[in-house]
Design an enzyme around this catalytic site. Structure first.
Site, short mmCIF file in Angstrom:
data_model
loop_
_atom_site.label_atom_id
_atom_site.label_comp_id
_atom_site.label_asym_id
_atom_site.label_seq_id
_atom_site.Cartn_x
_atom_site.Cartn_y
_atom_site.Cartn_z
N GLU A 35 0.81 -1.22 0.00
CA GLU A 35 0.00 0.00 0.00
C GLU A 35 0.84 1.27 0.00
OE1 GLU A 35 -3.16 -0.07 -0.45
OE2 GLU A 35 -3.22 -2.24 -0.38
N ASP A 59 -8.53 6.61 -7.86
CA ASP A 59 -9.14 5.31 -8.14
C ASP A 59 -10.66 5.35 -8.06
OD1 ASP A 59 -9.47 5.65 -5.44
OD2 ASP A 59 -8.66 3.69 -4.86
N THR A 110 -8.14 8.47 0.21
CA THR A 110 -7.64 7.25 0.81
C THR A 110 -6.72 7.65 1.95
OG1 THR A 110 -7.75 5.98 -1.25
CG2 THR A 110 -6.22 5.19 0.43
#
Length: 309
Positions: A92, A110, A115
């Site tokens: 990640e 995305d 995020t």
């Protein structure tokens, strides 16, 4: 930060009960420890509206809980959970320092909005909303509390409306608090870690298999559609039996990785399949079903190592 797409589109909740073959005995029980404690899922991700379970399901759940409690800790053992966190962080965030990720926040393009945090909670996929709602119940004056109406409004979308320009700074400020860092850990465990390890144990898998389940749960979300964790598991079971069904562990895990990789290849944000090809698959080829260090793997061309303990 590498893409982390959950596709947890919030819509009408889908109450599910997953038929599990566990130690040769079939038990029709609901998934537990996912967002919404009774086990509700949308097609590809979590929803926060639980559905009442029947007495039969509750009894079956209790029986399974008792059997799992008697099993070895596996990935839940502190040393193995630390390794799991490091491997996920390498995928990640290209680092083994997973504890350094609590304050991270960005839009990685995305389609899931912002995020952020230790496993990439997303403003568009409900898990960030669950985290902030739960944290605010106990800490009403936290820096993120004023953004709850906006988080509810953008849930299920890529929008930043109502979040910009101050949300990222508020997240970083909140992450200075040990209580918020603990809340991230607890939400990660409730939504992703515990249900993944639980399912893997019910499928008869060892520590590596439990990690493979966990990584897929983090990456794809606990959904039952073809792009969610349970959909990937179902696809794998069409190719190979689980250990609990009498199948071979390596054969099943290869089928699971094949199914997960196929889903990654059709997602724009996950074209690089290093986390499978040069990490999990390498551990499996080596027969390291206990995920025992020393471990060496490559992620996006970079080599990572966990030394022997």
């Amino acid at each position: 930060m590498k893409p982390l797409t959950r596709l947890a589109l919030v819509g009408a909740p889908l109450a599910i009960a997953v038929s599990l073959v566990f130690g040769g005995k079939s038990a029709h029980v609901p998934v537990s420890d996912v967002p919404a404690s009774a086990g509700d899922l949308t097609t590809d991700g979590p929803t926060s509206k639980p559905e009442k379970r029947t007495d039969q399901e509750i009894r079956a759940q209790k029986e399974v809980d008792e059997r799992i409690a008697r099993m070895p800790a596996g990935l839940a053992a502190p040393a193995k959970k630390e390794i799991a966190s490091q491997i996920v962080a390498s995928a990640e965030n290209s680092t083994l320092d997973w504890r350094g990720q609590y304050d991270t926040i960005e839009d990685i393009g995305d389609g899931c909005g912002y995020t952020a945090g230790v496993v990439g909670f997303c403003s568009g996929t409900n898990d960030m909303l669950q985290l902030v709602e739960g944290y605010t119940e106990d800490h009403p004056d936290n820096p993120l509390a004023p953004y709850l109406p906006a988080l509810r409004a953008v849930d299920g979308t890529a929008s930043h409306e109502g979040l910009d320009p101050g949300f990222r700074a508020a997240w970083a400020k909140a992450a200075e608090s040990p209580a918020f860092r603990r809340a991230q850990d607890e939400t990660r465990d409730r939504i992703y870690f515990r249900p993944a390890v639980r399912q893997a144990k019910m499928d008869g898998l060892g520590t590596l298999g439990q990690f493979i389940h966990y990584d897929a749960m983090v990456l794809h979300g606990p959904g039952v559609g073809p792009k969610g964790f349970y959909g990937i598991r179902e696809a794998a079971m069409r190719s190979a039996r689980t250990v609990a069904e009498g199948g071979g562990e390596q054969a099943y895990l290869n089928a699971f990785l094949d199914a997960g990789r196929a889903v990654m290849k059709v997602k724009k944000a996950h074209k690089d399949t290093s986390r499978i090809d040069t990490a999990q698959r390498e551990f499996l080829r080596a027969g390291n079903l206990d995920l025992e260090p020393p471990l060496v793997w490559r992620m996006y061309g970079e080599t990572f190592r966990v030394p022997a303990s």
